[in-house]
Design a protein around this motif. Structure first.
Motif, PDB file in Angstrom:
ATOM      1  N   ARG A 136      30.414  32.784  53.567  1.00  0.00           N
ATOM      2  CA  ARG A 136      30.023  31.409  53.851  1.00  0.00           C
ATOM      3  C   ARG A 136      30.548  30.982  55.213  1.00  0.00           C
ATOM      4  O   ARG A 136      31.680  31.325  55.591  1.00  0.00           O
ATOM      5  CB  ARG A 136      30.551  30.481  52.757  1.00  0.00           C
ATOM      6  CG  ARG A 136      29.911  29.107  52.770  1.00  0.00           C
ATOM      7  CD  ARG A 136      30.274  28.329  51.542  1.00  0.00           C
ATOM      8  NE  ARG A 136      29.682  26.993  51.587  1.00  0.00           N
ATOM      9  CZ  ARG A 136      30.107  25.985  50.853  1.00  0.00           C
ATOM     10  NH1 ARG A 136      31.116  26.153  49.996  1.00  0.00           N
ATOM     11  NH2 ARG A 136      29.526  24.801  50.941  1.00  0.00           N
ATOM     12  N   ARG A 150      33.852  28.938  48.022  1.00  0.00           N
ATOM     13  CA  ARG A 150      32.613  29.434  47.407  1.00  0.00           C
ATOM     14  C   ARG A 150      31.641  28.302  47.055  1.00  0.00           C
ATOM     15  O   ARG A 150      30.429  28.427  47.238  1.00  0.00           O
ATOM     16  CB  ARG A 150      32.938  30.244  46.148  1.00  0.00           C
ATOM     17  CG  ARG A 150      31.690  30.849  45.474  1.00  0.00           C
ATOM     18  CD  ARG A 150      32.071  31.647  44.257  1.00  0.00           C
ATOM     19  NE  ARG A 150      32.798  32.853  44.592  1.00  0.00           N
ATOM     20  CZ  ARG A 150      32.208  34.015  44.941  1.00  0.00           C
ATOM     21  NH1 ARG A 150      30.893  34.091  45.010  1.00  0.00           N
ATOM     22  NH2 ARG A 150      32.938  35.067  45.223  1.00  0.00           N
ATOM     23  N   TYR A 151      32.177  27.177  46.537  1.00  0.00           N
ATOM     24  CA  TYR A 151      31.293  26.187  45.930  1.00  0.00           C
ATOM     25  C   TYR A 151      31.318  24.795  46.561  1.00  0.00           C
ATOM     26  O   TYR A 151      30.345  24.040  46.392  1.00  0.00           O
ATOM     27  CB  TYR A 151      31.659  26.005  44.454  1.00  0.00           C
ATOM     28  CG  TYR A 151      31.543  27.248  43.614  1.00  0.00           C
ATOM     29  CD1 TYR A 151      30.303  27.792  43.294  1.00  0.00           C
ATOM     30  CD2 TYR A 151      32.688  27.886  43.114  1.00  0.00           C
ATOM     31  CE1 TYR A 151      30.197  28.933  42.502  1.00  0.00           C
ATOM     32  CE2 TYR A 151      32.592  29.015  42.318  1.00  0.00           C
ATOM     33  CZ  TYR A 151      31.347  29.536  42.018  1.00  0.00           C
ATOM     34  OH  TYR A 151      31.250  30.665  41.226  1.00  0.00           O
ATOM     35  N   ARG A 199      39.908  29.452  47.199  1.00  0.00           N
ATOM     36  CA  ARG A 199      38.784  30.384  47.087  1.00  0.00           C
ATOM     37  C   ARG A 199      37.594  29.714  46.391  1.00  0.00           C
ATOM     38  O   ARG A 199      36.442  29.894  46.804  1.00  0.00           O
ATOM     39  CB  ARG A 199      39.210  31.643  46.329  1.00  0.00           C
ATOM     40  CG  ARG A 199      38.103  32.704  46.261  1.00  0.00           C
ATOM     41  CD  ARG A 199      38.586  33.969  45.575  1.00  0.00           C
ATOM     42  NE  ARG A 199      37.515  34.947  45.484  1.00  0.00           N
ATOM     43  CZ  ARG A 199      37.160  35.788  46.431  1.00  0.00           C
ATOM     44  NH1 ARG A 199      37.811  35.775  47.593  1.00  0.00           N
ATOM     45  NH2 ARG A 199      36.172  36.645  46.267  1.00  0.00           N
ATOM     46  N   VAL A 234      33.565  35.344  51.040  1.00  0.00           N
ATOM     47  CA  VAL A 234      32.430  35.026  50.170  1.00  0.00           C
ATOM     48  C   VAL A 234      31.131  34.865  50.957  1.00  0.00           C
ATOM     49  O   VAL A 234      30.093  34.500  50.405  1.00  0.00           O
ATOM     50  CB  VAL A 234      32.693  33.753  49.336  1.00  0.00           C
ATOM     51  CG1 VAL A 234      33.943  33.922  48.489  1.00  0.00           C
ATOM     52  CG2 VAL A 234      32.800  32.504  50.217  1.00  0.00           C
ATOM     53  N   HIS A 264      38.875  32.872  53.111  1.00  0.00           N
ATOM     54  CA  HIS A 264      38.098  32.891  51.865  1.00  0.00           C
ATOM     55  C   HIS A 264      36.612  32.698  52.148  1.00  0.00           C
ATOM     56  O   HIS A 264      35.757  33.334  51.506  1.00  0.00           O
ATOM     57  CB  HIS A 264      38.598  31.821  50.904  1.00  0.00           C
ATOM     58  CG  HIS A 264      39.857  32.178  50.171  1.00  0.00           C
ATOM     59  ND1 HIS A 264      40.039  33.390  49.553  1.00  0.00           N
ATOM     60  CD2 HIS A 264      41.002  31.463  49.954  1.00  0.00           C
ATOM     61  CE1 HIS A 264      41.233  33.417  48.986  1.00  0.00           C
ATOM     62  NE2 HIS A 264      41.837  32.257  49.218  1.00  0.00           N
ATOM     63  N   CYS A 265      36.287  31.813  53.084  1.00  0.00           N
ATOM     64  CA  CYS A 265      34.879  31.630  53.449  1.00  0.00           C
ATOM     65  C   CYS A 265      34.286  32.937  53.956  1.00  0.00           C
ATOM     66  O   CYS A 265      33.151  33.305  53.591  1.00  0.00           O
ATOM     67  CB  CYS A 265      34.748  30.537  54.515  1.00  0.00           C
ATOM     68  SG  CYS A 265      34.981  28.846  53.905  1.00  0.00           S
TER      69      CYS A 265
END
Length: 493
Positions: free
Chosen positions: A403, A373-374, A369, A401, A397-398
């Motif tokens: 992305r 995110r980063y 995750r 968030v 997860h992308c």
């Protein structure tokens, strides 16, 4: 192309006398893997044709087969295989140990068996062979329903680690519809012929050869003593960022980074300065790998705190947020959960507008995750099914968030022992394996395969969503293994 069988496995040969079972087994398996009732008659009696020794020979056979299966060793059972109860007992024993079990059905024509028998120095009595042929016709129809993983005709086979079972089909796909893949060389050992004094020269030679072989990147572990999975605590082990700076001077184009920097080892702002310096001195080739750190004994040895995992996750997330600020314009203050910096500024800035960040670790709930995110990439371990699952989790997860999944690459780290052919590969396995580890177990641990095996394996990883493979070569004491790996890399160019 030979059929790949999983290592270890149990292979039951089934067919009448003179059908070719022993000849086939000897052509495809080492002698020590074949348990032959004929050979055991020679042990228990006066020779292979000593029928009076059959009972004792089969008692020995059952004992040897049981021992080999219990030790999870590939075992080829070379008997007539016409006794249904015996076959099913061998299959059951294999299942109890979790071993694949295949039957090889020798459906040789009766006339051919009789002709071969006539050419034997010790013939099977004609009436006995006729009875075997009659029984075989009944057994042949039973085999498909007995529960084997496969029932095969006699054909060329190889026993390979599980990672390469589907490699032949994947190799064909790569040849017919090539796909690209990036390759990174993972340097995890620094013990070279000539000792410590030879380290700089050997490392330079390997780095140059790696670029010539087609590697896109060079990575080192961020540790301060050798990890137990690779070697001994007292083996020579170089500090990571000093080594990367040296490699920057030795190379022309390869990206340079750690897999991965432990967030407990350095002040995060200081780490930002180190990576920026590496980027400038390498001409814009730095990659920043980040991870939680896990090696508690190393922390103790160097007098560092080893915080609980939750605290390390807090530092990791702060580092993922702070580092781009340190490399970017201005000097904003940063206040994180675990890290605070009054002025996120450093000069010179990296040459790259954006230094890539790789998050190492496959934790599905938190690590992936954070990568989604980063980060620019997530680096994971594991077999093909594991990689497919991690890729799916990362995509999810992308999405959560907001992305684009295409912005976060999936990378994969594994070991690869590469041989140009089966004979060379067997020699490498024998030379490199620890004295008390059986060859098959070592081969599986280091993914020992031919060039074609590895092309197929990496094609499967690419199809699973991997954009870059980081490869550790266990025999990398000189540049020669890189020449073999170059043949694999060339298939993806």
């Amino acid at each position: 192309m030979p059929l790949n069988l999983p290592s270890p496995c149990v292979v039951v040969l089934v067919g009448p006398g003179a059908a070719g079972k022993s000849t086939w087994a000897a052509a495809h398996f080492p002698a020590e893997a074949i348990v032959s009732s004929d050979r055991l008659r020679a042990v228990a009696g006066s020779g292979e044709d000593d029928i009076t020794a059959s009972t004792d020979a089969f008692a020995l056979l059952e004992q040897i087969v049981s021992m080999r299966i219990a030790r999870r060793l590939t075992t080829v059972i070379d008997t007539l295989g016409l006794d249904t109860d015996r076959r099913r007992a061998w299959l059951h024993a294999a299942r109890q140990r979790g071993l694949p079990c295949v039957a090889v059905a020798f459906d040789t024509a009766g006339a051919e068996c009789r002709a071969r028998n006539r050419d034997r120095p010790k013939r099977i009595p004609a009436d006995v062979l006729t009875a075997q042929l009659r029984t075989w016709r009944q057994v042949r129809d039973l085999l498909p329903a007995e529960g084997y993983d496969q029932v095969l005709e006699p054909q060329p086979v190889r026993v390979v680690p599980e990672a390469f079972i589907a490699s032949p089909a994947a190799l064909t796909r790569q040849r017919e519809r090539p796909t690209g893949l990036r390759f990174g060389l993972h340097l995890s050992t620094f013990t070279f012929t000539g000792g410590t004094a030879a380290t700089a020269g050997a490392l330079r030679e390997i780095a140059t050869a790696a670029e010539d072989a087609g590697f896109d990147a060079l990575y080192v572990m961020d540790h301060f003593r050798q990890i137990p999975q690779v070697g001994r605590a007292w083996d020579d082990f170089l500090e990571s960022y000093t080594t990367l700076a040296y490699l920057a001077a030795c190379t022309r184009s390869a990206r340079l980074g750690t897999l991965v920097t432990g967030v407990t080892y350095r002040n995060v702002a200081h780490l930002g300065k180190i990576v920026a310096t590496l980027d400038v001195l390498s001409g814009g080739r730095a990659v920043c790998g980040l991870g939680l750190a896990w090696f508690a004994a190393e922390h103790t040895a160097y007098g560092w705190d080893f915080p609980p995992v939750g605290d390390r996750y807090a530092v990791l997330e702060d580092a993922l947020r702070l580092l781009p600020l340190l490399w970017g314009p201005g000097g904003p203050a940063f206040e994180g959960a675990a890290v605070s910096v009054p002025e996120a500024a450093g000069y010179p800035r990296p040459l790259q507008e954006h230094v890539p960040i790789i998050v190492g670790g496959g934790g599905e709930r938190r690590t992936l995750r954070l990568a989604a995110r980063y980060a620019d990439a997530a680096n994971v371990l594991g077999d093909l099914d594991t990689v497919r699952r991690k890729a799916s989790v990362l995509r999810a997860h992308c999405a959560e968030v907001g992305r684009d999944p295409a912005e976060v690459a999936l990378t994969h780290l594994s070991t690869a022992l590469v041989g140009t052919g089966d004979r060379e590969l067997a020699g490498l396995v024998e030379r490199l394996r620890p004295p008390r580890m059986d060859p098959a177990r070592f081969a599986a641990a280091v993914n020992a395969g031919t060039v074609d095996d590895h092309v197929g394996r990496f094609r499967e990883l690419a199809e699973a969503g991997v954009a870059e493979v980081m490869v550790r070569l266990p025999d990398l004491s000189d540049p020669e293994p890189l020449q073999r790996m170059a043949k694999v890399i060339a298939a993806f160019r």
